[in-house]
Design an enzyme around this catalytic site. Structure first.
Site, PDB file in Angstrom:
ATOM      1  N   SER A 531       0.842  -1.183   0.000  1.00 24.18           N
ATOM      2  CA  SER A 531       0.000   0.000   0.000  1.00 24.18           C
ATOM      3  C   SER A 531       0.886   1.245   0.000  1.00 24.18           C
ATOM      4  O   SER A 531       1.661   1.444  -0.925  1.00 24.18           O
ATOM      5  CB  SER A 531      -0.956  -0.034   1.196  1.00 24.18           C
ATOM      6  OG  SER A 531      -1.956   0.943   1.071  1.00 24.18           O
ATOM      7  N   HIS A 648      -8.010  -5.044  -0.841  1.00 24.50           N
ATOM      8  CA  HIS A 648      -6.751  -4.366  -0.547  1.00 24.50           C
ATOM      9  C   HIS A 648      -5.809  -5.253   0.259  1.00 24.50           C
ATOM     10  O   HIS A 648      -4.602  -5.039   0.262  1.00 24.50           O
ATOM     11  CB  HIS A 648      -7.021  -3.062   0.201  1.00 24.50           C
ATOM     12  CG  HIS A 648      -5.828  -2.181   0.319  1.00 24.50           C
ATOM     13  ND1 HIS A 648      -5.084  -1.782  -0.777  1.00 24.50           N
ATOM     14  CD2 HIS A 648      -5.227  -1.627   1.396  1.00 24.50           C
ATOM     15  CE1 HIS A 648      -4.087  -1.019  -0.380  1.00 24.50           C
ATOM     16  NE2 HIS A 648      -4.156  -0.906   0.934  1.00 24.50           N
TER      17      HIS A 648
END
Length: 676
Positions: A531, A648
């Site tokens: 991320s 994610h």
């Protein structure tokens, strides 16, 4: 590459036939290259850890019940279940299964991934359950009748919402606050609710009463009900950017602003207002520092007649990590040079400190309290890099007891944990932890970093890292670089926007220090991040390639020219800056990985594995796809893998997570062993 050029823009079409075929082709190449006996052994070993019944079944205490969501080898998608405290204390509790997600997915032909459940108290007969397809942030909301173990259909008055980034919460059995996709113009530019409404059972969503409307450029609008007996209140929050928000008390249709700083964390418990400052706050003649925790009588504060009590003030080595209320006490967790300390404060004695506990090279977190029905009881979880998790149960004034103990998943005999400090370019001392065998020679070393959003990297046990990396002779390092919260909010705020270079300089300083201390060599040093940490890896690749032998870049941001236009990217402008503003693009362009790639003939990059997920609706998979394509075109050694599911987090079940984990470690061993 010229900033105006983007030959791989077509890869941003997430589910388009041509981009997906491109993904499948790259996946096949990567999995074939990394396949083998060791890879299979790693997959099996990690899967065993993820599926074992010996894991701690962490639960949320709600009145007489403890609720848990559980996945294992038999229940791939998972079970939502509950039990009593008497049962939970047993080695093998008897669980009451409320919902079998595997059975539901099979019956409905959906790839459901658990999102969570809100149980209506005190009766605990109704729940709002959120489910996502493939692990996306966008969820479906459905009301569940716990007594019948059935979903309540909309035609029978049940609350139900289609897939969206929804915010919903109970007011009472017949009413909820809801923010969702109500139609055109109802979402912010970041894709979150712009409008929050009060929705009554049995009425169409279109007739729900609007409580508050924000602006399109806001991040999100939310509302919630505090049902604490004697202190029932409604609140509305308008998040204007990732770090600033306005909080209001809602009385019918009247709104009263709680006039705390917009960048402070503001909460209310019974008659107490608690404020954690992010920047200095001047009230009258007193200035309170960033990172302080303050308290005031709530009603007096609204009337402007109260004074503030200082509950915690930071120093150069100590910051506030966490706080939570029991019925009568406030619990604090502080970090002193990334070592946790637990404190108990008594608000009835002007928040006097009653007791404290310190943990060495492990991390202790408050994971649950239930002051509404279970008084001053609290749950703690404690673990370290070499210490499996322990679940502790305490009650203020009593001794803390061990409730559950996770098993060891790898042999720690002869291993040590040490803390060192590296000097960054501006002289700041950057702490980092090193986990290795005490007698280890310089060898394969994996450096992990994140550096953003005030997220602290505290010690924690990972059976997968231990089995796939440490047990095989690798050294594991975690860098507590700026951008995190290890030393309070200023450790983070100094890297916002134009200060972003400090994150990169800190991480590079730790990499150099590892070599200087003889812990590893440049050729045997790898780095990993996901991320925001994936962005960090892209920067290490393009700006500091000479420091590493390999890199693993997961669910990353990489094209910082377009990040704010993709999915939730607009919500992070407060962190990185606005690339449409020429002054801000000036500093963003200096590090944006996608715009700073050069050919292999100009500069050698270390081998890199880039991994993402098709179903990630937070960080667009186009970042990873485009970077991999560009690196390959320019002659660099790049491996690419994209999980078709997973959100994610990159994986939607234990099998996918084990496979993804094995890819990472096999890639690292292949490249670092060559120079051993």
């Amino acid at each position: 590459m010229a900033f105006s050029d983007d030959p791989y823009l077509w890869l941003e079409d997430v589910t388009g036939e041509e981009p997906v075929n491109w993904v499948r082709d790259r996946n096949a190449v990567t999995t074939e290259a990394l396949a083998g006996e060791r890879f299979d052994t790693t997959v099996a070993g990690v899967r065993e850890i993820l599926d074992t019944d010996a894991r701690i079944p962490y639960a949320r205490r709600r009145g007489q019940y403890l609720y848990n969501f559980w996945r294992d080898g038999e229940h791939v998608r998972g079970l939502w279940r509950r039990t009593t405290m008497d049962e939970y204390r047993k080695d093998e509790p008897a669980w009451d299964v409320l919902l079998d997600l595997d059975a539901l997915a099979a019956a409905e032909g959906e790839n459901w991934v658990w999102g969570g459940a809100q149980v209506l108290r005190p009766d605990q007969r109704l729940a709002l359950i959120t489910l996502s397809r493939g692990g996306a942030d966008a969820t479906v909301v459905r009301e569940f009748d716990i007594d019948s173990r059935m979903f309540r259909a909309p035609e029978d008055g049940g609350f139900a919402l289609p897939e969206a980034k929804t915010d919903i919460g109970w007011i009472d059995a017949g009413t909820v606050f809801v923010g969702t996709d109500f139609g055109d113009g109802s979402l912010t530019d970041s894709g979150y609710p712009r409008i929050t409404k009060r929705w009554r059972r049995g009425t169409p969503l279109a007739e729900a009463e609007t409580v508050y409307e924000g602006e399109a450029q806001d991040i999100s609008i939310s509302a919630w009900h505090d049902r604490t007996p004697g202190f029932e209140r409604d609140f509305v929050q308008r998040a204007t950017d990732f770090y600033n928000s306005e909080t209001y008390v809602l009385d019918g249709s009247a709104l009263t602003r709680i006039s705390t700083p917009t960048d402070a964390s503001t909460s209310v418990h019974q008659n107490w207002l608690v404020v954690r400052t992010m920047t200095p706050w001047t009230v009258g003649d007193t200035t309170y520092p960033a990172g302080a925790l303050l308290a005031a009588d709530f009603e007096e504060f609204l009337a402007g007649t109260t004074s503030l009590l200082v509950l915690f003030a930071p120093d150069a080595h100590t910051s506030l990590h966490q706080y939570a209320w029991t019925e009568n006490y406030l619990l604090l967790v502080t970090l002193q040079d990334v070592r946790t300390q637990l404190h108990v404060l008594d608000p009835r004695a002007r928040f006097a400190y009653l007791e404290g506990r310190t943990t060495e090279l492990t991390s202790t977190d408050i994971i649950g309290t239930d002051g509404e029905e279970n008084g001053d009881e609290f749950f703690l979880s404690s673990s370290g890099y070499l210490t499996p998790a322990t679940l502790l149960l305490g009650k203020v004034g009593d001794d803390v007891e061990i409730l559950k103990q996770a098993p060891a998943f790898f042999d720690v005999d002869g291993m040590t944990v040490e803390q060192f400090f590296a000097r960054s370019d501006d002289g700041t001392q950057i702490p980092y932890f090193v986990v290795r065998r005490a007698d280890a020679d310089p060898g394969p070393t994996l450096l992990y970093g994140y550096g953003g959003f005030e997220i602290s990297m505290t010690p924690g046990y990972s059976g997968a890292t231990g089995r796939a990396w440490l047990e095989r002779g690798g050294t594991y390092v975690v860098a507590n670089i700026r951008g995190g919260g290890e030393y309070g909010p200023e450790w983070h705020t100094q890297v916002l926007r134009a200060g972003r270079h400090l994150v990169h300089e800190d991480f590079a300083a730790v990499a150099r220090d590892l070599v200087t201390r003889g812990i590893t060599t440049t050729a045997q040093l790898a780095a990993q991040g996901g991320s925001n940490g994936g962005l960090l890896m892209g920067i290490m690749l393009t700006k500091y390639p000479e420091l590493f032998g390999a890199l693993v870049c997961q669910v990353p941001l990489l094209d910082m020219k377009r990040y704010h236009l993709l999915l939730a990217g607009a919500s992070w402008v407060a962190e990185y800056g606005d690339p449409d503003d020429p002054e801000e693009w000036e500093f963003i362009s200096q590090y944006s990985p996608y715009q700073n790639v050069v050919s292999a003939a100009e500069r050698r990059y270390p081998p890199i594995l880039i991994a993402t997920s098709t179903r990630d609706d937070r960080v667009h998979p186009g970042h990873a796809r485009k970077m991999a394509a560009l690196l390959a075109e320019l002659g660099h050694d790049v491996s690419y893998y994209e999980n078709i599911e997973g959100g994610h987090g990159g994986a939607s079940d234990n099998a996918q997570l084990a496979f993804k984990t094995a890819l990472t470690y096999e890639f690292l061993w292949r490249h670092l062993e060559r120079v051993g």
